[in-house]
Design a protein around this motif. Structure first.
Motif, PDB file in Angstrom:
ATOM      1  N   ILE A   1       9.388   0.315  -4.570  1.00  0.00           N
ATOM      2  CA  ILE A   1       8.102   0.699  -3.968  1.00  0.00           C
ATOM      3  C   ILE A   1       8.049   2.205  -3.709  1.00  0.00           C
ATOM      4  CG2 ILE A   1       6.670   0.456  -1.883  1.00  0.00           C
ATOM      5  CD1 ILE A   1       6.557  -1.960  -3.790  1.00  0.00           C
ATOM      6  N   MET A   2       9.159   2.789  -3.279  1.00  0.00           N
ATOM      7  CA  MET A   2       9.165   4.195  -2.888  1.00  0.00           C
ATOM      8  C   MET A   2       9.457   5.169  -4.043  1.00  0.00           C
ATOM      9  SD  MET A   2       8.335   4.038   0.252  1.00  0.00           S
ATOM     10  CE  MET A   2       8.728   5.620   0.990  1.00  0.00           C
ATOM     11  N   ILE A   3       9.882   4.648  -5.195  1.00  0.00           N
ATOM     12  CA  ILE A   3      10.184   5.514  -6.339  1.00  0.00           C
ATOM     13  C   ILE A   3       9.213   5.270  -7.495  1.00  0.00           C
ATOM     14  CG2 ILE A   3      11.879   6.066  -8.132  1.00  0.00           C
ATOM     15  CD1 ILE A   3      14.074   5.359  -6.050  1.00  0.00           C
ATOM     16  N   GLU A   4       9.151   4.045  -7.963  1.00  0.00           N
ATOM     17  CA  GLU A   4       8.401   3.759  -9.185  1.00  0.00           C
ATOM     18  C   GLU A   4       6.886   3.830  -8.989  1.00  0.00           C
ATOM     19  OE1 GLU A   4       9.800   3.853 -12.025  1.00  0.00           O
ATOM     20  OE2 GLU A   4      11.783   3.901 -11.116  1.00  0.00           O
ATOM     21  N   VAL A   5       6.395   3.330  -7.879  1.00  0.00           N
ATOM     22  CA  VAL A   5       4.942   3.360  -7.667  1.00  0.00           C
ATOM     23  C   VAL A   5       4.453   4.812  -7.517  1.00  0.00           C
ATOM     24  CG1 VAL A   5       3.020   2.593  -6.224  1.00  0.00           C
ATOM     25  CG2 VAL A   5       4.897   1.008  -6.766  1.00  0.00           C
ATOM     26  N   PRO A   6       5.094   5.648  -6.678  1.00  0.00           N
ATOM     27  CA  PRO A   6       4.651   7.049  -6.617  1.00  0.00           C
ATOM     28  C   PRO A   6       4.773   7.778  -7.957  1.00  0.00           C
ATOM     29  CG  PRO A   6       6.137   6.563  -4.817  1.00  0.00           C
ATOM     30  CD  PRO A   6       6.130   5.364  -5.696  1.00  0.00           C
TER      31      PRO A   6
ATOM     32  N   HIS B   1       0.878  -1.165   0.000  1.00  0.00           N
ATOM     33  CA  HIS B   1       0.000   0.000   0.000  1.00  0.00           C
ATOM     34  C   HIS B   1       0.920   1.221   0.000  1.00  0.00           C
ATOM     35  CE1 HIS B   1      -2.941   2.769   2.217  1.00  0.00           C
ATOM     36  NE2 HIS B   1      -3.456   2.547   1.029  1.00  0.00           N
ATOM     37  N   VAL B   2       0.829   2.056  -1.029  1.00  0.00           N
ATOM     38  CA  VAL B   2       1.694   3.221  -1.172  1.00  0.00           C
ATOM     39  C   VAL B   2       0.811   4.463  -1.137  1.00  0.00           C
ATOM     40  CG1 VAL B   2       3.371   4.389  -2.648  1.00  0.00           C
ATOM     41  CG2 VAL B   2       3.314   1.877  -2.567  1.00  0.00           C
TER      42      VAL B   2
END
Length: 160
Positions: free
Chosen positions: A110-115, A69-70
């Motif tokens: 998770i912290m770069i590509e998804v946002p 969950h982002v």
């Protein structure tokens, strides 16, 4: 949105790993708009351009194996010398199912590509909400999530 993605190392060299992932859900988790000086600010001439402060933050949590969950948080505060024109806060979230990925690259992914994929949708919401609030639309410039991630990990390393 099923995607294949190549991971790059810090020197921006392609690694051989391709990652498949699927953003299964994206949604507004929280949205707030407030114009504390209204209606007075609309009836008085504005002699100066407002100061606009924009903050972007990313949070993530693991929901299950390979499911995350982002949350992309965007806060915008517009002020003048005399008053606060508006405060807009958005939490735009996505649930992502990740394929095979080396453990050492998972957190960065998770912290770069998804946002990065959630951002255009969140930016559109911010623009529309501010415009519907009676102000000129605000188009937020693209965010460098790689640099944001580097700064966050550097700060965390200094603390430990």
């Amino acid at each position: 949105m099923e995607e294949e993605h190549q991971i790059r190392d810090e020197q921006d060299n392609e690694l051989s790993t391709e990652i498949s992932f699927n953003i299964t859900h994206q949604y507004i988790k929280d949205l707030s708009f407030e114009s504390p000086a209204a209606p007075g600010l609309f009836t008085m001439p504005q002699a100066q351009s407002p100061n606009i402060d924009i903050n972007v933050h990313v949070e993530a949590e693991q929901l299950a194996e390979k499911r995350y969950h982002v949350i992309l948080k965007i806060e915008v505060h517009a002020t003048t010398e005399r008053s606060s024109l508006f405060i807009m806060e958005l939490e735009y979230a996505g649930i992502v199912q990740v394929g095979e990925i080396p453990e050492e690259h998972l957190h960065a992914f998770i912290m770069i590509e998804v946002p990065r994929l959630l951002f255009p949708f969140a930016r559109s919401i911010v623009t529309n909400v501010i415009s519907e609030g009676g102000f000129p639309p605000l188009l937020i410039q693209p965010v460098d999530f790689v640099e944001m991630y580097r700064q966050t990990t550097e700060k965390a390393a200094q603390i430990h």
